[in-house]
Motif scaffolding. Structure first.
Motif, PDB file in Angstrom:
ATOM      1  N   VAL A  58       0.842  -1.210   0.000  1.00  0.00           N
ATOM      2  CA  VAL A  58       0.000   0.000   0.000  1.00  0.00           C
ATOM      3  C   VAL A  58       0.870   1.251   0.000  1.00  0.00           C
ATOM      4  O   VAL A  58       0.630   2.212  -0.747  1.00  0.00           O
ATOM      5  N   LEU A  86       1.179   4.208  -2.951  1.00  0.00           N
ATOM      6  CA  LEU A  86       0.864   5.614  -2.689  1.00  0.00           C
ATOM      7  C   LEU A  86       2.040   6.543  -2.974  1.00  0.00           C
ATOM      8  O   LEU A  86       1.838   7.765  -3.049  1.00  0.00           O
ATOM      9  N   LEU A  97      -8.664   9.599  -5.292  1.00  0.00           N
ATOM     10  CA  LEU A  97      -8.284   8.338  -4.650  1.00  0.00           C
ATOM     11  C   LEU A  97      -9.411   7.801  -3.777  1.00  0.00           C
ATOM     12  O   LEU A  97      -9.815   6.634  -3.897  1.00  0.00           O
ATOM     13  N   PHE A  98      -9.951   8.633  -2.895  1.00  0.00           N
ATOM     14  CA  PHE A  98     -11.017   8.166  -2.002  1.00  0.00           C
ATOM     15  C   PHE A  98     -12.287   7.833  -2.770  1.00  0.00           C
ATOM     16  O   PHE A  98     -13.037   6.928  -2.378  1.00  0.00           O
ATOM     17  N   ILE A 145     -11.709   4.341  -4.239  1.00  0.00           N
ATOM     18  CA  ILE A 145     -11.793   3.357  -3.153  1.00  0.00           C
ATOM     19  C   ILE A 145     -13.253   3.087  -2.802  1.00  0.00           C
ATOM     20  O   ILE A 145     -13.686   1.927  -2.693  1.00  0.00           O
ATOM     21  N   LEU A 193      -9.307  -3.911   2.502  1.00  0.00           N
ATOM     22  CA  LEU A 193      -9.084  -2.511   2.161  1.00  0.00           C
ATOM     23  C   LEU A 193      -7.701  -2.279   1.577  1.00  0.00           C
ATOM     24  O   LEU A 193      -7.509  -1.386   0.747  1.00  0.00           O
ATOM     25  N   THR A 194      -6.721  -3.081   1.983  1.00  0.00           N
ATOM     26  CA  THR A 194      -5.369  -2.898   1.447  1.00  0.00           C
ATOM     27  C   THR A 194      -5.336  -3.132  -0.059  1.00  0.00           C
ATOM     28  O   THR A 194      -4.721  -2.367  -0.809  1.00  0.00           O
ATOM     29  N   THR A 208      -7.082  -0.290  -1.888  1.00  0.00           N
ATOM     30  CA  THR A 208      -6.259   0.921  -1.918  1.00  0.00           C
ATOM     31  C   THR A 208      -5.190   0.828  -2.995  1.00  0.00           C
ATOM     32  O   THR A 208      -4.914   1.805  -3.702  1.00  0.00           O
ATOM     33  N   ALA A 260      -6.951   1.327  -6.353  1.00  0.00           N
ATOM     34  CA  ALA A 260      -7.373   2.713  -6.538  1.00  0.00           C
ATOM     35  C   ALA A 260      -6.182   3.633  -6.778  1.00  0.00           C
ATOM     36  O   ALA A 260      -6.221   4.507  -7.657  1.00  0.00           O
ATOM     37  N   ALA A 261      -5.109   3.450  -5.993  1.00  0.00           N
ATOM     38  CA  ALA A 261      -3.930   4.297  -6.161  1.00  0.00           C
ATOM     39  C   ALA A 261      -3.326   4.107  -7.547  1.00  0.00           C
ATOM     40  O   ALA A 261      -2.945   5.080  -8.216  1.00  0.00           O
TER      41      ALA A 261
END
Length: 623
Positions: free
Chosen positions: A26, A30, A105-106, A109, A126-127, A130, A133-134
């Motif tokens: 993650v 990012l 990004l959010f 997600i 969630l990892t 993320t 999405a990133a």
């Protein structure tokens, strides 16, 4: 609903054998976004930024909207944001870059989280979400036709920020869908979504048209995958968003400033002449040149391999029903692939390289492409002839099916590596890019024809519809951009790179689902691991290349911002001391040159500044 229940036990179970490694991944995913935000913090005001922010500070947010609506442009949300950002002054570009990246990004997600829940699929950690999405955000930003779309304040608010807002709105709709069980709640959801769509469409006329097309087509794309109750919800929601977008377009088109602006361009050629028959092919040719750019192909392929890695690192779920039909090579997709390669022959073999009067004098790089196509034609013909023997082998050795995606993805990776060569000819690059799309489509077709149950082919059909919708919307944006501006402004085309990256995401998800389903029927543990970790290596190589590219730009951005700040402070200090005119030399390095854009950075001069705004700017700055 049947399809959702059947997929629920088999799709996207990314339980990891090494959970401690995911937080590290993650952080890695990012890093490019943090670098982009850091570069954005070194952006400064240029051109239109000065007049828009000065008017926003003078008139306030609502006064700024009214002023520009009556004098120049009806994009009410765009000028409202300038009024809100005006107190930040020179810090506005850095703040906008950070806000756009974070919102985007959010939003993605949330869209993935609630979209999976809406489709009835198994919950993703969630990892993993993320990371997906990133990757989607930084690949979209890396693929922008012009970096000004993010680093120029006015362009970023007008053309890139609306994408993030629309993604947030769709994520909120996906989250609210299961809770809408009454007409009152449905009406409330439609009103809220219509309000958001109305505000978002007010950023720019070009994006409003794209939003209208998306909201019209998106329910069609997802209709086959949603439960009956959600289908009705999506249709009402799409209708409310479309109505609000049409209203926004009417408000912008009927603003007094639009008529005044059109009167300023009386010398331009008539609209009918610009859109005559010779023009549209040129616009389409430019669209293809944008679509086939190395950065666009990187966004597409990068999302495919990132999605594949996250979908193939799985634990076999319990209670999975085996696939009755073993994997087989279909004749129809192979024949279409061969015919498509034959149709691309003139694109490659009719090239006149070194001398326009001599046919076939190819450079070494071009000879490599010619040889690649020749070998592909021979290989496809050999596979078609040997198809009965291959299918017989697959019947006796069911686990051998995994060799087909490994070889095909290896070929796609080889073709992708050719697109990254700087010396590649545009015709060769176009052929290679088309071949990448072609082989991926054939691979998906093979899997969904034979490897999974027939009713699950709806996923493939829905994916193709979504990709076609994204392509059509991005093409309409290019055409509309020409219709309004009379020529192409690349910083207007932020949506094109997002459409390409999102299409790669859809292809990667669909292919990952298909491979997982085939592996449940005929488990091939070690080859699947090779495919998963091979995808990870490709995704990591793309990530590393983009990261290095952004890191190399840091000194140039810092040099630019330092020089700009020194000049700015000198001018302001002289004004405080009573010196109204300050002679300053041009910057040794300015924002357009940093971003590879041939424009101008003449401090505050702007072609849209009226006499009133010019006087206000001169009261603040004079150089």
């Amino acid at each position: 609903m049947r399809m959702a229940h059947r997929l629920k036990s088999s799709v996207m179970n990314l339980g990891s054998r090494r959970p401690h490694a995911w937080p590290f991944l993650v952080i890695l995913s990012l890093l490019p976004l943090l670098l982009i935000v850091h570069l954005g913090s070194h952006s400064r005001l240029a051109d239109d930024d000065f007049c828009h922010l000065t008017a926003g500070l003078e008139f306030g947010p609502w006064g700024n909207v009214l002023y520009w609506r009556s004098s120049l442009n009806g994009s009410y949300s765009f000028y409202l944001l300038h009024g809100l950002f005006a107190p930040l002054d020179v810090r506005a570009p850095g703040a906008s870059a950070m806000i756009i990246v974070a919102t985007w990004l959010f939003g993605i997600i949330g869209l993935i989280v609630y979209g999976i829940r809406l489709l009835g699929w198994q919950k993703l950690p969630l990892t993993k979400i993320t990371i997906l999405a990133a990757a989607l955000v930084w690949l979209s930003i890396n693929g922008l036709p012009s970096p000004l779309s993010l680093f120029w304040f006015s362009a970023s608010l007008r053309h890139t920020f609306p994408i993030a807002i629309l993604v947030i709105a769709l994520a909120a709709c996906s989250a609210a869908a299961p809770r809408v069980r009454s007409r009152r709640r449905l009406a409330t959801a439609c009103v809220i979504f219509a309000l958001v769509a109305f505000v978002n469409a007010g950023m720019a006329e070009t994006f409003a048209v794209v939003q209208l097309l998306l909201l019209t087509s998106l329910p069609i794309a997802i209709y086959a995958m949603l439960p009956a109750a959600i289908k009705r919800y999506s249709l009402y929601l799409g209708a409310s968003g479309c109505a609000a977008t049409v209203l926004a377009l009417l408000m912008m088109m009927t603003s007094p400033g639009v008529a005044r602006r059109l009167a300023m361009y009386e010398v331009r050629e008539p609209f009918a002449l610009r859109m005559s028959s010779p023009i549209l092919p040129k616009v389409f040719e430019q669209y293809l040149s944008i679509l086939m750019a190395p950065e666009m192909i990187t966004a597409f392929v990068g999302m495919i391999f990132t999605s594949l890695f996250l979908l193939l690192v799985v634990q076999r779920p319990a209670n999975t029903s085996p696939i009755r039909k073993p994997f087989q090579l279909g004749l129809c997709p192979l024949l279409i692939c061969l015919l498509a390669q034959l149709a691309l022959l003139p694109l490659v073999w009719t090239h006149q390289s070194d001398n326009p009067l001599v046919f076939g004098r190819f450079s070494p790089a071009y000879i490599c492409v010619v040889a690649t196509q020749f070998l592909l034609l021979l290989s496809l013909a050999a596979i078609i002839l040997a198809r009965p023997r291959i299918n017989f082998l697959l019947l006796n050795k069911p686990t051998y099916w995994v060799a087909i995606p490994i070889l095909t993805l290896g070929l796609i990776l080889f073709l992708f590596s050719l697109t990254q060569l700087r010396s590649i000819n545009p015709r060769a690059a176009t052929y290679i890019s088309c071949s990448i799309f072609l082989f991926l489509l054939v691979l998906l077709w093979l899997f969904y024809s034979f490897s999974i149950a027939a009713e699950k082919s709806h996923i493939f059909a829905a994916a193709i519809r979504m990709i076609l919708i994204m392509v059509a919307c991005s093409l309409s944006l290019v055409v509309l951009n020409y219709m309004i501006g009379g020529r192409q402004f690349l910083y207007n085309l932020s949506f094109v790179s997002f459409a390409v990256a999102f299409s790669g995401f859809i292809c990667g998800i669909s292919l990952g689902i298909a491979i997982n389903q085939a592996n449940f029927a005929a488990p091939a543990v070690h080859p699947i691991r090779v495919l998963a970790y091979g995808s990870a290596i490709v995704a990591f190589a793309i990530w590393l290349g983009i990261l290095i590219g952004y890191a190399r730009n840091i000194p140039r951005f810092e040099q630019y911002s330092h020089a700009w700040d020194e000049r700015h402070q000198l001018i302001l200090s002289n004004r405080l001391g009573g010196v109204l005119m300050t002679e300053v030399p041009p910057l040794a390095i300015d924002l357009p040159s940093v971003l590879g854009y041939r424009g101008r950075d003449d401090y505050w001069q702007s072609p849209c500044a009226s006499a009133e705004i010019t006087a206000l700017i001169e009261a603040r700055y004079r150089a």
